[in-house]
Design an enzyme around this catalytic site. Structure first.
Site, PDB file in Angstrom:
ATOM      1  N   HIS A  53      45.005  31.893  35.949  1.00 15.73           N
ATOM      2  CA  HIS A  53      43.728  31.429  35.393  1.00 15.73           C
ATOM      3  C   HIS A  53      43.047  32.614  34.727  1.00 15.73           C
ATOM      4  CE1 HIS A  53      39.921  29.479  34.841  1.00 15.73           C
ATOM      5  NE2 HIS A  53      40.457  28.347  35.250  1.00 15.73           N
TER       6      HIS A  53
ATOM      7  N   SER B 187      46.180  18.515  38.216  1.00 15.63           N
ATOM      8  CA  SER B 187      46.874  18.730  39.497  1.00 15.63           C
ATOM      9  C   SER B 187      46.268  17.934  40.648  1.00 15.63           C
ATOM     10  CB  SER B 187      46.946  20.209  39.844  1.00 15.63           C
ATOM     11  OG  SER B 187      45.733  20.827  39.584  1.00 15.63           O
ATOM     12  N   LEU B 188      44.950  17.783  40.677  1.00 13.12           N
ATOM     13  CA  LEU B 188      44.391  16.877  41.692  1.00 13.12           C
ATOM     14  C   LEU B 188      44.980  15.485  41.450  1.00 13.12           C
ATOM     15  CD1 LEU B 188      40.599  17.874  41.726  1.00 13.12           C
ATOM     16  CD2 LEU B 188      42.222  18.169  43.600  1.00 13.12           C
TER      17      LEU B 188
ATOM     18  N   ARG C 244      45.650  28.029  28.839  1.00  9.91           N
ATOM     19  CA  ARG C 244      45.337  29.108  29.781  1.00  9.91           C
ATOM     20  C   ARG C 244      46.216  30.342  29.619  1.00  9.91           C
ATOM     21  NH1 ARG C 244      44.008  25.646  35.265  1.00  9.91           N
ATOM     22  NH2 ARG C 244      42.019  24.936  34.413  1.00  9.91           N
TER      23      ARG C 244
ATOM     24  N   HIS D  27      46.934  31.245  39.827  1.00  5.92           N
ATOM     25  CA  HIS D  27      46.106  30.071  40.099  1.00  5.92           C
ATOM     26  C   HIS D  27      46.911  28.861  40.538  1.00  5.92           C
ATOM     27  CE1 HIS D  27      42.632  27.572  39.786  1.00  5.92           C
ATOM     28  NE2 HIS D  27      43.110  26.845  38.797  1.00  5.92           N
TER      29      HIS D  27
ATOM     30  N   GLU E 211      37.867  20.126  29.055  1.00  2.69           N
ATOM     31  CA  GLU E 211      38.476  21.408  29.440  1.00  2.69           C
ATOM     32  C   GLU E 211      39.529  21.787  28.427  1.00  2.69           C
ATOM     33  OE1 GLU E 211      39.763  21.348  33.521  1.00  2.69           O
ATOM     34  OE2 GLU E 211      37.721  21.628  34.209  1.00  2.69           O
TER      35      GLU E 211
ATOM     36  N   LYS F  24      47.322  23.658  58.770  1.00  5.08           N
ATOM     37  CA  LYS F  24      47.518  24.881  59.568  1.00  5.08           C
ATOM     38  C   LYS F  24      46.205  25.538  59.967  1.00  5.08           C
ATOM     39  CE  LYS F  24      48.865  27.994  55.782  1.00  5.08           C
ATOM     40  NZ  LYS F  24      49.855  28.981  55.374  1.00  5.08           N
TER      41      LYS F  24
ATOM     42  N   ARG G 199      50.576  23.816  33.173  1.00  2.00           N
ATOM     43  CA  ARG G 199      49.808  22.642  33.584  1.00  2.00           C
ATOM     44  C   ARG G 199      48.581  22.446  32.705  1.00  2.00           C
ATOM     45  NH1 ARG G 199      45.251  22.355  37.964  1.00  2.00           N
ATOM     46  NH2 ARG G 199      44.997  24.470  37.214  1.00  2.00           N
TER      47      ARG G 199
ATOM     48  N   TRP H  73      38.768  23.666  47.098  1.00  2.00           N
ATOM     49  CA  TRP H  73      38.189  24.629  46.152  1.00  2.00           C
ATOM     50  C   TRP H  73      38.198  24.149  44.713  1.00  2.00           C
ATOM     51  CZ3 TRP H  73      35.262  28.594  47.370  1.00  2.00           C
ATOM     52  CH2 TRP H  73      35.287  29.017  48.700  1.00  2.00           C
ATOM     53  N   ALA H  74      38.853  23.017  44.438  1.00  2.00           N
ATOM     54  CA  ALA H  74      38.958  22.566  43.046  1.00  2.00           C
ATOM     55  C   ALA H  74      37.575  22.248  42.506  1.00  2.00           C
ATOM     56  CB  ALA H  74      39.869  21.352  42.954  1.00  2.00           C
ATOM     57  N   GLN H  75      37.232  22.881  41.405  1.00  2.00           N
ATOM     58  CA  GLN H  75      35.856  22.765  40.900  1.00  2.00           C
ATOM     59  C   GLN H  75      35.763  21.770  39.748  1.00  2.00           C
ATOM     60  OE1 GLN H  75      35.154  26.691  39.424  1.00  2.00           O
ATOM     61  NE2 GLN H  75      34.770  27.578  41.427  1.00  2.00           N
ATOM     62  N   GLY H  76      36.530  22.085  38.693  1.00  2.00           N
ATOM     63  CA  GLY H  76      36.316  21.478  37.372  1.00  2.00           C
ATOM     64  C   GLY H  76      36.395  19.974  37.384  1.00  2.00           C
TER      65      GLY H  76
HETATM   66  C1  LIG Z   1      39.861  27.670  42.994  1.00  2.00           C
HETATM   67  C2  LIG Z   1      40.684  26.503  42.541  1.00  2.00           C
HETATM   68  C3  LIG Z   1      40.165  25.606  41.625  1.00  2.00           C
HETATM   69  C4  LIG Z   1      40.928  24.507  41.191  1.00  2.00           C
HETATM   70  N1  LIG Z   1      40.365  23.610  40.329  1.00  2.00           N
HETATM   71  C5  LIG Z   1      41.071  22.500  39.998  1.00  2.00           C
HETATM   72  C6  LIG Z   1      40.477  21.463  39.220  1.00  2.00           C
HETATM   73  O1  LIG Z   1      39.315  21.542  38.837  1.00  2.00           O
HETATM   74  N2  LIG Z   1      41.227  20.374  38.928  1.00  2.00           N
HETATM   75  C7  LIG Z   1      42.518  20.226  39.343  1.00  2.00           C
HETATM   76  O2  LIG Z   1      43.156  19.209  39.037  1.00  2.00           O
HETATM   77  N3  LIG Z   1      43.089  21.192  40.105  1.00  2.00           N
HETATM   78  C8  LIG Z   1      42.403  22.298  40.447  1.00  2.00           C
HETATM   79  N4  LIG Z   1      42.992  23.253  41.232  1.00  2.00           N
HETATM   80  C9  LIG Z   1      44.353  23.011  41.741  1.00  2.00           C
HETATM   81  C10 LIG Z   1      44.298  21.954  42.837  1.00  2.00           C
HETATM   82  O3  LIG Z   1      43.178  22.201  43.648  1.00  2.00           O
HETATM   83  C11 LIG Z   1      45.550  21.972  43.695  1.00  2.00           C
HETATM   84  O4  LIG Z   1      46.701  21.999  42.907  1.00  2.00           O
HETATM   85  C12 LIG Z   1      45.600  20.736  44.587  1.00  2.00           C
HETATM   86  O5  LIG Z   1      44.392  20.569  45.275  1.00  2.00           O
HETATM   87  C13 LIG Z   1      46.750  20.863  45.575  1.00  2.00           C
HETATM   88  O6  LIG Z   1      46.642  19.822  46.504  1.00  2.00           O
HETATM   89  P1  LIG Z   1      47.738  19.664  47.630  1.00  2.00           P
HETATM   90  O7  LIG Z   1      47.372  18.469  48.416  1.00  2.00           O
HETATM   91  O8  LIG Z   1      49.088  19.737  47.031  1.00  2.00           O
HETATM   92  O9  LIG Z   1      47.590  21.009  48.520  1.00  2.00           O
HETATM   93  P2  LIG Z   1      46.329  21.655  49.234  1.00  2.00           P
HETATM   94  O10 LIG Z   1      45.071  21.007  48.878  1.00  2.00           O
HETATM   95  O11 LIG Z   1      46.398  23.122  49.029  1.00  2.00           O
HETATM   96  O12 LIG Z   1      46.603  21.362  50.773  1.00  2.00           O
HETATM   97  C14 LIG Z   1      47.621  22.031  51.465  1.00  2.00           C
HETATM   98  C15 LIG Z   1      47.585  21.617  52.920  1.00  2.00           C
HETATM   99  O13 LIG Z   1      48.778  22.043  53.559  1.00  2.00           O
HETATM  100  C16 LIG Z   1      48.485  22.635  54.809  1.00  2.00           C
HETATM  101  N5  LIG Z   1      49.556  23.572  55.112  1.00  2.00           N
HETATM  102  C17 LIG Z   1      50.095  24.535  54.322  1.00  2.00           C
HETATM  103  N6  LIG Z   1      51.071  25.184  54.981  1.00  2.00           N
HETATM  104  C18 LIG Z   1      51.179  24.615  56.203  1.00  2.00           C
HETATM  105  C19 LIG Z   1      51.989  24.849  57.331  1.00  2.00           C
HETATM  106  N7  LIG Z   1      52.914  25.821  57.359  1.00  2.00           N
HETATM  107  N8  LIG Z   1      51.818  24.075  58.431  1.00  2.00           N
HETATM  108  C20 LIG Z   1      50.868  23.098  58.444  1.00  2.00           C
HETATM  109  N9  LIG Z   1      50.057  22.828  57.399  1.00  2.00           N
HETATM  110  C21 LIG Z   1      50.221  23.583  56.299  1.00  2.00           C
HETATM  111  C22 LIG Z   1      47.143  23.318  54.569  1.00  2.00           C
HETATM  112  O14 LIG Z   1      46.538  23.568  55.814  1.00  2.00           O
HETATM  113  C23 LIG Z   1      46.452  22.249  53.725  1.00  2.00           C
HETATM  114  O15 LIG Z   1      45.901  21.257  54.565  1.00  2.00           O
HETATM  115  C24 LIG Z   1      42.239  24.346  41.675  1.00  2.00           C
HETATM  116  C25 LIG Z   1      42.765  25.256  42.597  1.00  2.00           C
HETATM  117  C26 LIG Z   1      41.999  26.326  43.026  1.00  2.00           C
HETATM  118  C27 LIG Z   1      42.577  27.279  44.023  1.00  2.00           C
END
Ligand SMILES: Cc1cc2nc3c(=O)[nH]c(=O)nc-3n(C[C@H](O)[C@H](O)[C@H](O)COP(=O)(O)OP(=O)(O)OC[C@H]3O[C@@H](n4cnc5c(N)ncnc54)[C@H](O)[C@@H]3O)c2cc1C
Length: 522
Positions: free
Chosen positions: A231, A380-381, A277, A340, A115, A37, A375, A47-50
């Site tokens: 978190h 989650s990655l 957590r 988180h 972790e 989007k 979790r 944004w996933a760091q760890g």
């Molecule tokens: C700050 C932060 C740190 C984190 N650190 C870790 C870590 O170290 N290790 C770990 O395992 N997890 C971590 N997590 C969690 C992890 O990053 C997420 O759970 C994971 O990346 C989710 O991946 P995803 O592909 O499901 O969704 P996302 O990566 O969030 O991707 C969602 C996608 O959907 C699209 N989208 C959403 N709604 C719509 C719509 N209506 N129309 C079209 N497109 C849409 C967005 O544009 C995006 O491209 C962290 C999360 C955060 C916020």
């Protein structure tokens, strides 16, 4: 700007780790349209760091990774899903490395961090604390080598198209506010998290849970919505976003200190700062509540750790905090918990199928049951990778002809200017969720929240803009979280109720499942 095609074999909504991994799997079988989007780089993945967990080190075993995952889930993990996660992990990580992901190494050997609630060092990380960004870069680059995949940015998916009980496409709104439909053999929801239902969240602005809300509206079952992970350590500065201070900092030995500068975690849990957590988040809330100081703070303290190592290991956290005048190697860092991660989402089986034919889900938008009530960090990655690949494979195997795309002319709806009424109602909702459906919950406050959410519903009933659709989605999700939290009359994992502070295994060692107005535990 060219409009999105009106027909494709596979539609993948979301370009994070789950969506892109699924797309790579699908490319051999047909055309794949991946939608984001906003920019591809705007996602939770970025944004996933760890890091990402996998039992790959010499001292580790897959069975230990499984055991830690099940323990963190507090009795509620789907054991089959957790087994799939940890068993598929090594192969999925090897593949990522072959596709160019550069995990951190010492010489030629991968380095593994630690972790909270992990019994072994098993967290792979990249560029110190930019793991998600590196994985996304490599997956996106891989997707660009496959000619069947096209990735479209700024295409907002508003609603699913359902024909004869089968999901067969999506209504889109592009950047200019033009609407169109795209049809497909199958649709994958990989839309990520829903942290934006809360006032304080580590999630970026795109995390409005659109996929879960769309699926629920279309009649799919959603599950485990009451389980939101908060978190414990987000940076708390009044004027700055709630930037995440990774758990890996505590893994390296950082302490938590209260306003009196006492280390308080050892009195709450034998694992101290590395407790699960939810335990750490509630301990912080308690320390803030019992403090006699007005507007108290809690601090993360790294000042006793080797400064050069910290700068090298956490370059992104170090530089972001420096921009805000905090030197993490010398200053105490003010922190508070923030929403988180959503353990719940659209209910799927182990192959990513939802309860509506034609609809699949993976990543944070899905509820496979892999995380149970809480979790395990860095799973989650991995979930996105493992179940993104599995969903892609299933969609490929179940390919059928996509229905013809609509020749309906585009209708323009407005996308701006910023609508203050929509922003105001989103703000109200976020405050309400934070206060009454947050870290510490109770029956009366949950009931009051549901009533208030019902009162504001008419203000979001007829969305005309992308932002108004997001508001409607946040509202639907807020209600789902509150209803599920009210129905679960016990405390478990990330869900804590003062009126039911203990487990009730007899009644609630089950998943909450919501469909329309009905809620059940199974
Ligand atoms: C700050 C932060 C740190 C984190 N650190 C870790 C870590 O170290 N290790 C770990 O395992 N997890 C971590 N997590 C969690 C992890 O990053 C997420 O759970 C994971 O990346 C989710 O991946 P995803 O592909 O499901 O969704 P996302 O990566 O969030 O991707 C969602 C996608 O959907 C699209 N989208 C959403 N709604 C719509 C719509 N209506 N129309 C079209 N497109 C849409 C967005 O544009 C995006 O491209 C962290 C999360 C955060 C916020």
């Amino acid at each position: 700007m060219e409009s999105a095609p009106s027909q494709t074999d596979f539609l993948v909504i979301g370009a994070g780790v789950a969506g892109l991994r699924a797309a790579v799997e699908l490319a051999a079988a047909g055309t794949v349209l991946v939608l984001a989007k906003r920019e591809v780089t705007d996602s939770n993945t970025q944004w996933a760091q760890g890091g990402i967990a996998a039992a790959l080190s010499d001292e580790d075993e897959i069975s230990l990774h499984l055991q830690d995952t099940l323990e963190a889930g507090d009795g509620l993990c789907n054991p089959q899903a957790a087994k799939v996660l940890v068993e598929d992990a090594p192969e999925r990580i090897d593949e990522l490395i072959q596709w160019g992901t550069e995990f951190d190494r010492q010489g030629t050997k991968l380095t593994f961090g630690r972790e909270g609630a992990h019994s072994r060092n098993r967290i792979l990380h990249a560029h110190g604390d930019s793991t998600g960004r590196e994985i996304l870069r490599a997956l996106y680059a891989k997707s660009q080598t496959l000619k069947n995949i096209s990735v479209r940015e700024f295409e907002f998916s508003a609603n699913l198209i359902v024909q004869n009980g089968r999901v067969c496409g999506v209504h889109l709104i592009n950047e200019k506010g033009e609407q169109q439909q795209t049809t497909a053999s199958a649709v994958l929801l990989a839309t990520g998290g829903m942290g934006q239902i809360y006032r304080n969240t580590t999630n970026p602005a795109v995390a409005t849970g659109d996929g879960v809300a769309m699926a629920f509206r279309a009649g799919a079952e959603v599950s485990d919505m009451e389980f939101i992970q908060f978190h414990p350590t987000a940076l708390y500065l009044k004027s700055a976003p709630r930037f995440l201070l990774s758990e890996a900092l505590r893994g390296e030995g950082a302490y938590l200190r209260n306003i009196e500068l006492d280390r308080f975690m050892p009195k709450y849990h034998p694992m101290g700062e590395l407790a699960p957590r939810d335990v750490v988040a509630r301990a912080i809330v308690h320390e803030l509540e019992v403090s006699s100081v007005k507007d108290p703070l809690v601090y993360l303290d790294l000042t006793h750790l080797d400064a050069d190592y910290i700068k090298k290991r956490f370059p992104r956290i170090y530089s972001t905090c420096m921009q805000l005048n905090i030197d993490i190697t010398a200053d105490l860092i003010p922190i508070r918990p923030a929403a988180h991660y959503a353990m719940g989402g659209v209910r799927t089986d182990l192959e990513g199928r939802c309860t509506l034919p034609g609809l699949y889900a993976a990543g944070e938008a899905a509820a496979t049951g892999v995380h149970g009530a809480n979790r395990l960090a860095s799973n989650s990655l991995l979930e996105g990778l493992v179940f993104g690949a599995r969903a892609g494979k299933t969609m490929r195997d179940e390919l059928r002809h996509a229905p013809a795309g609509s020749s309906e002319p585009n209708r323009a709806v407005s996308n701006g200017p910023i609508d203050t009424a929509t922003e105001a109602v989103i703000g109200e909702l976020q405050d309400l969720m934070w206060q009454d459906v947050g870290i510490v919950r109770s029956g009366p406050r949950l009931k009051a929240a549901i009533e208030q959410l019902s009162r504001i519903a008419p203000r979001m009933a007829h969305p005309q803009t992308r932002r108004a659709h997001e508001a409607q989605n946040l509202h639907a999700l807020g209600l789902l979280v509150a209803r599920s939290a009210l129905a679960r009359e016990e405390s478990r994992g990330a869900h804590y109720r003062t009126d039911f502070p203990a487990h009730d295994d007899a009644k609630f060692l089950k998943h909450s499942i919501v469909k329309g107005d009905s809620i059940r535990f199974a």
